[in-house]
Structures are given as structure tokens and as C-alpha cells.
Design a protein around this motif. Sequence first.
Motif, short mmCIF file in Angstrom:
data_model
loop_
_atom_site.label_atom_id
_atom_site.label_comp_id
_atom_site.label_asym_id
_atom_site.label_seq_id
_atom_site.Cartn_x
_atom_site.Cartn_y
_atom_site.Cartn_z
N PHE A 142 0.82 -1.22 0.00
CA PHE A 142 0.00 0.00 0.00
C PHE A 142 0.85 1.26 0.00
CE2 PHE A 142 0.30 -1.88 4.23
CZ PHE A 142 0.78 -0.85 5.02
N VAL B 112 4.16 -2.09 6.10
CA VAL B 112 4.10 -3.10 7.15
C VAL B 112 2.64 -3.29 7.57
CG1 VAL B 112 4.98 -3.85 9.39
CG2 VAL B 112 6.39 -2.38 7.92
N SER B 113 2.17 -4.53 7.47
CA SER B 113 0.78 -4.80 7.87
C SER B 113 0.76 -6.04 8.77
CB SER B 113 -0.09 -5.04 6.64
OG SER B 113 0.33 -6.21 5.97
N GLY B 114 -0.41 -6.34 9.30
CA GLY B 114 -0.55 -7.52 10.15
C GLY B 114 -0.40 -7.19 11.61
N HIS B 115 0.13 -8.18 12.35
CA HIS B 115 0.11 -8.11 13.81
C HIS B 115 1.18 -7.21 14.41
CE1 HIS B 115 -2.06 -12.23 13.60
NE2 HIS B 115 -2.93 -11.27 13.80
N PRO C 27 0.81 -0.41 11.99
CA PRO C 27 0.91 -0.73 10.57
C PRO C 27 1.10 0.59 9.80
CG PRO C 27 -1.08 -1.71 11.54
CD PRO C 27 -0.51 -0.77 12.55
N GLY C 28 1.79 0.53 8.68
CA GLY C 28 1.97 1.76 7.91
C GLY C 28 3.16 1.65 6.98
N ARG D 199 2.15 -6.71 18.15
CA ARG D 199 0.92 -6.33 18.85
C ARG D 199 0.74 -7.15 20.12
NH1 ARG D 199 -3.88 -6.64 14.90
NH2 ARG D 199 -2.50 -5.23 13.78
N GLN E 278 -8.56 -9.50 16.07
CA GLN E 278 -9.66 -8.55 16.31
C GLN E 278 -9.49 -7.30 15.47
OE1 GLN E 278 -12.36 -8.65 17.87
NE2 GLN E 278 -12.19 -10.26 19.42
N ILE E 279 -10.56 -6.54 15.37
CA ILE E 279 -10.43 -5.22 14.74
C ILE E 279 -9.38 -4.45 15.54
CG2 ILE E 279 -11.56 -3.01 14.31
CD1 ILE E 279 -14.13 -4.55 13.74
N TYR E 280 -8.35 -4.03 14.86
CA TYR E 280 -7.28 -3.32 15.55
C TYR E 280 -6.98 -2.01 14.83
CZ TYR E 280 -2.85 -1.78 17.33
OH TYR E 280 -1.86 -0.99 17.87
N VAL E 281 -7.10 -0.92 15.51
CA VAL E 281 -6.75 0.37 14.93
C VAL E 281 -5.71 1.00 15.83
CG1 VAL E 281 -7.60 2.67 14.42
CG2 VAL E 281 -8.96 0.68 13.78
N CYS F 233 -3.96 6.45 14.58
CA CYS F 233 -4.79 6.67 13.39
C CYS F 233 -5.98 7.58 13.68
CB CYS F 233 -5.29 5.34 12.86
SG CYS F 233 -3.97 4.33 12.26
#
Lengths: 434, 159
Positions: A87, A240-243, A247-248, A269, A427-430, A434
Motif C-alpha cells: 500500500f 508493514v501490515s498484520g500483527h 501498521p503503515g 501487537r 480482532q479489529i485493531y486500529v 490513526c
Amino acid sequence: MILAGCDGDRTWRLQDYVARGGYSALRKILAEKIPQDAIIAELKTSVLRGRGGAGFPTGLKWSFMPRSFPGDKYLACNSDEGEPGTFKDRDILRYNPHSVIEGMAIAAYAMGAARGYNYIHGEIFETYSRFEEALAEAREAGFIGRNILGSDFSFELFAHHGYGAYICGEETALLESIEGKKGQPRFKPPFPASYGLYGKPTTINNTETFASVPFIMNMGGEAFLNLGKPNNGGMKLFSVSGHVNRPGNYEIPLGTPFAELLEMAGGMRGGRKIKAVIPGGSSAPVVPGGVMMDCTMDYDSISKAGSMLGSGAVIVMDETTCMVKALERLSYFYFEESCGQCTPCREGTGWLYRVVHRIEHGLGRPDDLDLLNSVTTNIMGRTICALGDAASMPVQSFVKHFGSEFEYHIENKKCLVPPEVQRAGSQIYVSPSC
Amino acid sequence: MLSQESLQEIDREIAKYPPDQTQSAVMAALRIAQVEKGWLPKELIEFVARYLGMPPIAAFEVASFYNMYDLAPVGRHKITVCTNLPCALSGGVHAADYIKEKLGIDFNETTPDGKFTLKEGECMGACGDAPVLLVNNHHMCSWMTTEKIDQMLAELDKK
Ligand SMILES: Cc1cc2nc3c(=O)[nH]c(=O)nc-3n(C[C@H](O)[C@H](O)[C@H](O)COP(=O)(O)O)c2cc1C
Ligand code: SF4
Ligand code: FES
């Protein structure tokens, strides 16, 4: 570098880019009439390698264009970013679109192309609209169009919007798509440098590749190379994504230890243990977490670890991940996105998905792992484009490194990682920032 | 069949390509047509093909190849949730489950009042923003916690 000094949505306009030193490379090239060969030589010195996945040296690619060819020549920018985990190009286009425009203008000058298209991924319409606005600004200011900055060099640049097909990221499918057809890859050879868009010589590069060009011209190839490490020149964006906690996108010198990148991304995480990393987008072979912790982020180190740096998409998975389920989702993706032209890919991706699916759902058979391996060997190297390989490499590497988890599934008809642990881990993680 | 504004928009797309390559504008033209009409019935695709001077079959091929064209009617708001692996690790699947429960529909279904259609999406190139979803193809919503989903559905419900 590319994202340095960019303040999110606030500083993407032409005036901001110019304030950051933007368009000075193009200005200098045109004012001093720097020869085409000198530009390509500088790129070769920089050892800039294509940022779209294959890592092909950009200077070398540009030198393949028949510069003396009298007719039309084209440039295409590949912003069809759809490889799961990737991304970065969206952020480049949102936050620094003019770096791509300037890079493409320099490329057009160096290769004698009069027209270019930026092919933008379907799902990011808002980014496409912004790029259109940036193009209008650049045209108005005389950085693209006829007689750029009063010189005799002209270059027209337009944006083409995709509409939901991963395969259009493959460069010849992308050209077919710009021609208004189904995005089905072409046989190679002929290569685009001799037979590309509308049958004319064409060079295709990734968004980040083009965006790096103005910086290389300004700092010089040698300085860019030295930012990274030998054979792995420069800075690179890693998605970088995932646990992880944050992420970013992180823009770091090639050769930076993975452990440092993980730290920048806020670490694991919930402080959980790292299980596996896909270091270069979903098509790259998975690497066990422990091995990854000893890698540096560059083409050579990741390839030594048995994977690929690819697009620089780093998917981090912790101990709560079920590897069978993870692979099932990826295999579904390739099955869904196969363009269907070649039998081994069309049928093979379906097989891979169905077999992984049945293992995940407790219906696996004892010889399924052998079956998976034999399907992948029947796909690899027998297809028109690399999607067949891209679908196979995850399967081979997941089975190779996490075979016991697959066997456990087949024998016990359930996951090694209890479902509630999996659910809690994803789980939904933000992230708080952000 | 299409409004004057849409036709003008299509003309601007045609102008991006060499004069003998109007077919290159077919993807954009179909998109513009779909935005105006909500989906792409057969007659609309034929109209677009005629407008661009290309064989209708070639336009059908394009419309059926790319995932974001709707060849059947959809609800007033189409919601596409990414559930691919990188998103799934940060709650993409949970977000989709939550929407399913709230709307009482599964993927590829439309609510009885015709307001919402739910789709499962592939990677949108925004995995760092997970959970992500698209509203009506063109508006991306990032970091969709359950509260944000509630808010979004309430707003869309009014439209
Ligand atoms: C299935 C498939 C998908 C691809 N997707 C992308 C993509 O989204 N973006 C990209 O730049 N390159 C993608 N590529 C690689 C391109 O074919 C091509 O190598 C690249 O755009 C060249 O640019 P570079 O040399 O600057 O990396 C893909 C390749 C394949 C086989
Ligand atoms: S390998 Fe797959 S995606 Fe590539 S051309 Fe063949 S069928 Fe299409
Ligand atoms: S995996 Fe969801 S946007 Fe990439």
C-alpha cells in the motif's frame, strides 16, 4: 526521501513540492540540455532496482528503449497496486504525486517518449482524482505538455483508472487494459520495449521507481547507491501490515535490519511472539519469524532467506495465526484473480484453493500435501505470466515451513491454534495514532 | 441514454488517448455510465460501445472482466469489505461479520428494502488502514471500528 517533508493530505500540491525542491531536476536537465545517455548512466550508477516486485535494474531497462526509433513511444506508470500487503504507491500518489510526474517527465526525456499513462488501481478512486488534479497543476505550470519550460521537449501525461483486476498489475495486461480490452497478459517476447502500448515501444515502471528518479538526479547516482548497500541502492518504502502495533509505510535505507523496521512499526501487537513474515507481498514465500529477525531488508538478504523483497510489503503474523487459514485466504485470491488464459494457472489455482480449503475445514486427506506440491510443480514455469508462480510460491513455502501444522489439521480435523485464540489475535485493531 | 454531463465526461476521457484509439476510453465510459445509472444493463453497455465506435461484444468483455462493474442491479449503497489476509489480521473479517449481522445479509446479498448490498473485496492497496471498505466503488473508508461502521451505516441509511 519520497515521503520526507510530506505532511499527509496537507502538502501534496505543486507549490509544496516546489518548496521541497521539486521540479529542480527536470529544470536542470532541460536548461543544461543534459544528454539522454548521461541520465541513463546516472541511473545505472544508482543501482535503482524496480520497486514493483521484480527488482529489475531501472537504468538497464531504460537503455532497452530504441531511442532512435522515429515513431511514437510510450511510458506507463504501474500504480495498479493490488498485491495483498502492498500500500505504498497510494501514499506516494496521495502525498507526493508531483514526484511521480517529474520522474515520468525525466524518463520521457531520457527515452524520447512523447506520451505517458499512469494506470491507477480501481479501488482508489479518490487517489486517482487527486492525481488528475496534480496533472492539471503540472500542465498549467508548464512541467508537462508542449515545449516544457520553453524547451523543444514535449510530453503529454494522463491517468487511466483501473476497475478491479489484480492481473492488470502485470505489465502487459496493464497495456491491454489501457487499450480498452480485458487485462490478459501477452506472450513475451516481444517485450514492451519493442512492442508495447498500441504496438509501439513502451517502458513500464512502478510508481515508486519513477518517484525515485528526481531524487537520484538531484543527489547523483553514487550518493543514492550509498544510501543503501552495494547492489541494493537507495531508500525503499516498506508497507508493514498484520500483527504489529503501528501498521503503515516506512521509508528506510535498503539493508536496514528487519528488527529495526519491526521496532519502527511499534513492535509486535500485544507483545506476542512473531511466527512468520511474508517479506515482499503475498506472492513472496513466507519466512519463519526467527529467520526473519536475522535478515536485513534488501533484495540480496531476503533472497538468501529463500524469499523475495518483491514490492516491499511486509506481512507480519504472530503466534495466534493459523497458517492453514492464512494460506487458504491467499489461495482463494489467486484463484479469483487468475485471468483464465492458461490452463495450468486457471485449473491449478482452483485445485490449490480447494485442497487448502478442505484441509482447513477438516476434510484433508493424508496425501494432500503431496498433491499440493505436485499441483504447484505443474503450474510453475508453464504459464504466460508470473501469476501462476505467484500462486504457487506461497503454497510451497507454507507447506515447507509449517508442514506440521498442515499435518495436524489433516489428522485431527482442526486447527493447532484454537479458534478463539485466532479470533482474539485478529480482532479489529486500529493503532492509537490513526 | 446518458445525461449531457456524463457524455461530456466521457468525451474528456476520449481526449486522453490518440485519435484512433477511442476504445481506450471504454473502462472510464462504463464507469461513468454506471455512476449515473447505478448498474450496467445490456442496453447501456451497447450504448457505450456505439458511442465509442467499438463492437458491443468487446465492451461486454470488458464489463464482465473487471470486478467493479455491476452487471446486475445492486442496492442504493454497495459496501465492499476487504477480507484478504493482511486486512484479516487486523479485523477485516470481524468488520465484515459485524456488517452482516447489522444488515442481516450475507455477502452478495441486498437488504429487502433495497438500500444495501454487501460484497467481499480483494486487496484494495490500503492494508495499513485495515479494516477498510469501499462505499459505492469510489469512497474508501479506513480503520473501520464497530463504532465507525454504525455511524457510516446510519449516514448512508438517510441517503
Ligand atoms: C500478477 C502480477 C501482478 C503485478 N502487480 C504489480 C503491481 O501492482 N505494481 C507494479 O508496479 N508491478 C506489478 N507487477 C510487476 C510488473 O509486471 C512489472 O514488473 C513492473 O511494473 C515493472 O516496474 P519496475 O521495474 O519499476 O518494478 C506485477 C506482476 C505480476 C506477474
Ligand atoms: S498465468 Fe494465470 S493470470 Fe497469467 S496469463 Fe496465465 S492464466 Fe492469466
Ligand atoms: S488486504 Fe485489504 S486492502 Fe490490502
